[in-house]
Scaffold this motif. Sequence first.
Motif, PDB file in Angstrom:
ATOM      1  N   ASP A  80       0.887  -1.042   0.208  1.00  0.00           N
ATOM      2  CA  ASP A  80      -0.096   0.656   0.241  1.00  0.00           C
ATOM      3  C   ASP A  80       1.071   1.015  -0.063  1.00  0.00           C
ATOM      4  O   ASP A  80       0.388   2.178   0.187  1.00  0.00           O
ATOM      5  CB  ASP A  80      -0.876  -0.316   1.109  1.00  0.00           C
ATOM      6  CG  ASP A  80      -0.180  -0.540   2.866  1.00  0.00           C
ATOM      7  OD1 ASP A  80       0.731  -0.352   2.521  1.00  0.00           O
ATOM      8  OD2 ASP A  80      -1.270   0.353   4.053  1.00  0.00           O
ATOM      9  N   VAL A  81       2.379   1.155  -0.313  1.00  0.00           N
ATOM     10  CA  VAL A  81       3.208   2.185  -0.307  1.00  0.00           C
ATOM     11  C   VAL A  81       2.678   2.923  -1.124  1.00  0.00           C
ATOM     12  O   VAL A  81       3.140   2.313  -2.721  1.00  0.00           O
ATOM     13  CB  VAL A  81       4.261   2.080   0.138  1.00  0.00           C
ATOM     14  CG1 VAL A  81       5.165   3.341   0.392  1.00  0.00           C
ATOM     15  CG2 VAL A  81       4.969   1.507   1.669  1.00  0.00           C
ATOM     16  N   PRO A  83       3.384   8.031  -2.066  1.00  0.00           N
ATOM     17  CA  PRO A  83       3.822   7.507  -3.872  1.00  0.00           C
ATOM     18  C   PRO A  83       5.759   6.097  -3.300  1.00  0.00           C
ATOM     19  O   PRO A  83       6.351   6.246  -1.729  1.00  0.00           O
ATOM     20  CB  PRO A  83       5.045   8.618  -4.005  1.00  0.00           C
ATOM     21  CG  PRO A  83       5.486   9.604  -2.971  1.00  0.00           C
ATOM     22  CD  PRO A  83       4.058   8.989  -1.875  1.00  0.00           C
ATOM     23  N   LEU A  84       6.015   5.439  -4.532  1.00  0.00           N
ATOM     24  CA  LEU A  84       7.459   5.159  -3.938  1.00  0.00           C
ATOM     25  C   LEU A  84       8.284   5.877  -3.440  1.00  0.00           C
ATOM     26  O   LEU A  84       8.673   7.046  -3.937  1.00  0.00           O
ATOM     27  CB  LEU A  84       7.225   3.806  -5.519  1.00  0.00           C
ATOM     28  CG  LEU A  84       6.727   3.203  -5.567  1.00  0.00           C
ATOM     29  CD1 LEU A  84       6.930   2.717  -7.291  1.00  0.00           C
ATOM     30  CD2 LEU A  84       6.174   1.907  -5.074  1.00  0.00           C
ATOM     31  N   PRO A  85       9.562   4.772  -3.215  1.00  0.00           N
ATOM     32  CA  PRO A  85      10.349   5.157  -2.651  1.00  0.00           C
ATOM     33  C   PRO A  85      11.270   5.733  -4.162  1.00  0.00           C
ATOM     34  O   PRO A  85      10.775   4.811  -5.053  1.00  0.00           O
ATOM     35  CB  PRO A  85      11.163   4.570  -2.028  1.00  0.00           C
ATOM     36  CG  PRO A  85      10.818   3.223  -1.184  1.00  0.00           C
ATOM     37  CD  PRO A  85       9.487   3.383  -2.002  1.00  0.00           C
ATOM     38  N   ARG A  86      12.207   6.551  -3.970  1.00  0.00           N
ATOM     39  CA  ARG A  86      12.601   6.665  -5.881  1.00  0.00           C
ATOM     40  C   ARG A  86      13.537   6.068  -6.393  1.00  0.00           C
ATOM     41  O   ARG A  86      12.954   5.803  -7.223  1.00  0.00           O
ATOM     42  CB  ARG A  86      12.914   7.853  -5.857  1.00  0.00           C
ATOM     43  CG  ARG A  86      12.623   9.423  -5.462  1.00  0.00           C
ATOM     44  CD  ARG A  86      13.607  10.582  -4.708  1.00  0.00           C
ATOM     45  NE  ARG A  86      13.594  11.009  -3.432  1.00  0.00           N
ATOM     46  CZ  ARG A  86      14.909  11.346  -3.076  1.00  0.00           C
ATOM     47  NH1 ARG A  86      15.609  12.698  -4.450  1.00  0.00           N
ATOM     48  NH2 ARG A  86      15.774  11.375  -2.271  1.00  0.00           N
ATOM     49  N   SER A  87      14.407   5.077  -5.458  1.00  0.00           N
ATOM     50  CA  SER A  87      15.048   4.132  -6.006  1.00  0.00           C
ATOM     51  C   SER A  87      14.040   3.225  -6.900  1.00  0.00           C
ATOM     52  O   SER A  87      14.419   2.377  -7.891  1.00  0.00           O
ATOM     53  CB  SER A  87      16.064   3.528  -5.639  1.00  0.00           C
ATOM     54  OG  SER A  87      17.267   3.899  -5.199  1.00  0.00           O
ATOM     55  N   LEU A  88      13.141   2.761  -5.866  1.00  0.00           N
ATOM     56  CA  LEU A  88      12.138   1.661  -6.763  1.00  0.00           C
ATOM     57  C   LEU A  88      11.194   1.918  -7.954  1.00  0.00           C
ATOM     58  O   LEU A  88      11.474   1.294  -8.724  1.00  0.00           O
ATOM     59  CB  LEU A  88      11.556   1.112  -5.601  1.00  0.00           C
ATOM     60  CG  LEU A  88      10.749  -0.174  -6.051  1.00  0.00           C
ATOM     61  CD1 LEU A  88      11.108  -1.303  -6.470  1.00  0.00           C
ATOM     62  CD2 LEU A  88       9.069   0.060  -4.386  1.00  0.00           C
ATOM     63  N   ASN A  89      11.240   3.041  -7.627  1.00  0.00           N
ATOM     64  CA  ASN A  89      10.827   4.050  -9.233  1.00  0.00           C
ATOM     65  C   ASN A  89      11.725   3.716  -9.636  1.00  0.00           C
ATOM     66  O   ASN A  89      10.623   3.513 -11.246  1.00  0.00           O
ATOM     67  CB  ASN A  89       9.889   5.367  -8.808  1.00  0.00           C
ATOM     68  CG  ASN A  89       9.055   6.154  -9.518  1.00  0.00           C
ATOM     69  OD1 ASN A  89       8.552   5.695  -9.931  1.00  0.00           O
ATOM     70  ND2 ASN A  89       9.623   7.457 -10.352  1.00  0.00           N
ATOM     71  N   ASN A  90      12.039   4.120 -10.319  1.00  0.00           N
ATOM     72  CA  ASN A  90      13.930   4.198 -10.869  1.00  0.00           C
ATOM     73  C   ASN A  90      13.814   2.834 -11.552  1.00  0.00           C
ATOM     74  O   ASN A  90      13.890   2.395 -12.776  1.00  0.00           O
ATOM     75  CB  ASN A  90      15.525   5.072 -10.654  1.00  0.00           C
ATOM     76  CG  ASN A  90      15.029   6.335 -10.409  1.00  0.00           C
ATOM     77  OD1 ASN A  90      14.317   6.691 -11.547  1.00  0.00           O
ATOM     78  ND2 ASN A  90      15.867   7.373 -10.155  1.00  0.00           N
ATOM     79  N   GLY A 106       5.195  -1.564  -5.392  1.00  0.00           N
ATOM     80  CA  GLY A 106       5.802  -1.890  -4.721  1.00  0.00           C
ATOM     81  C   GLY A 106       6.298  -3.283  -4.009  1.00  0.00           C
ATOM     82  O   GLY A 106       7.785  -3.886  -3.726  1.00  0.00           O
ATOM     83  N   ASP A 107       5.620  -4.139  -4.171  1.00  0.00           N
ATOM     84  CA  ASP A 107       5.612  -5.102  -3.475  1.00  0.00           C
ATOM     85  C   ASP A 107       6.312  -6.491  -3.932  1.00  0.00           C
ATOM     86  O   ASP A 107       5.652  -6.316  -5.150  1.00  0.00           O
ATOM     87  CB  ASP A 107       3.844  -5.853  -2.933  1.00  0.00           C
ATOM     88  CG  ASP A 107       4.098  -6.772  -2.184  1.00  0.00           C
ATOM     89  OD1 ASP A 107       5.325  -7.855  -1.628  1.00  0.00           O
ATOM     90  OD2 ASP A 107       3.147  -7.577  -1.439  1.00  0.00           O
ATOM     91  N   LEU A 108       8.177  -6.245  -4.041  1.00  0.00           N
ATOM     92  CA  LEU A 108       8.429  -7.895  -4.448  1.00  0.00           C
ATOM     93  C   LEU A 108       8.428  -9.140  -4.451  1.00  0.00           C
ATOM     94  O   LEU A 108       9.355  -9.420  -4.915  1.00  0.00           O
ATOM     95  CB  LEU A 108       9.948  -7.090  -4.885  1.00  0.00           C
ATOM     96  CG  LEU A 108       9.881  -5.272  -5.464  1.00  0.00           C
ATOM     97  CD1 LEU A 108      11.401  -5.183  -5.482  1.00  0.00           C
ATOM     98  CD2 LEU A 108       9.520  -5.573  -6.634  1.00  0.00           C
ATOM     99  N   ARG A 109       7.840  -9.648  -3.592  1.00  0.00           N
ATOM    100  CA  ARG A 109       7.358 -10.415  -2.649  1.00  0.00           C
ATOM    101  C   ARG A 109       7.251 -11.962  -3.997  1.00  0.00           C
ATOM    102  O   ARG A 109       7.357 -12.896  -3.436  1.00  0.00           O
ATOM    103  CB  ARG A 109       6.651 -11.143  -1.837  1.00  0.00           C
ATOM    104  CG  ARG A 109       6.530 -10.434  -0.123  1.00  0.00           C
ATOM    105  CD  ARG A 109       5.926 -10.648   0.662  1.00  0.00           C
ATOM    106  NE  ARG A 109       4.811  -9.419   0.065  1.00  0.00           N
ATOM    107  CZ  ARG A 109       3.839  -8.567   1.336  1.00  0.00           C
ATOM    108  NH1 ARG A 109       3.697  -9.485   2.537  1.00  0.00           N
ATOM    109  NH2 ARG A 109       2.904  -8.192   0.881  1.00  0.00           N
ATOM    110  N   GLY A 110       6.265 -11.249  -4.656  1.00  0.00           N
ATOM    111  CA  GLY A 110       6.839 -12.229  -6.233  1.00  0.00           C
ATOM    112  C   GLY A 110       7.380 -12.814  -6.492  1.00  0.00           C
ATOM    113  O   GLY A 110       7.903 -13.718  -6.786  1.00  0.00           O
TER     114      GLY A 110
END
Length: 217
Positions: A80-81, A83-90, A106-110
Amino acid sequence: MTPDLSDLGGWSKLPFFAERYPAIAEAVAEDPRDILPPADQRLAALSLTPSEATRVVILGQDPYPTPGHAHGLAFSVAPDVRPLPRSLNNIFKELHGDLGVERKTGDLRGWARQGVLLLNTVLSVPAGDANGHKNLGWQQLAHEVLSLTSQRPTAYILWGKQAQGLEKYIQPGDHLILRTAHPSPLSARRGFFGSRPFSTVNRWLAEQGQPTIDWNA
């Protein structure tokens, strides 16, 4: 204090957990500040991606220091986060440019469940104090993880100088090792954008006769 390692499978046999982890866990427990992520999520990367299933390793620095963001996997945030952190957005900008993938969260558990180990080199951080636990000794775990995973062909994504400095712990083998700038806004335009790591990893996995990663999962 003997931390519960029952969910870690093969990782629990690493010397780190007998030699270093009890003292680190005690030091973290004694820190009066708000420590992130919550204790039950601190080893989530290892729980979700067993050693025998690890096919790709992506190294991060330490958890996001913003409460509610970190949940135990490098670069990943709770679903649910915003905006996304800038590194993750990039990272997601590059993923879209590389494969046309547009992720919803931004959940990368998949990724982790498909064998992508998303490991920070430090697994705890005081809220608001990035790298605040860098001197506790967590880094030994990353060293041992790299040594263990490199006993068979593995893909390594090393973003930035800190991750690349750990390459010496990767044992020689038929690995894929990708080295580029970090996705941070400070460095992403110095070689991260356009590096196409996601398609490169999938091409290498296919050549190894392995299933590719669904980066949209």
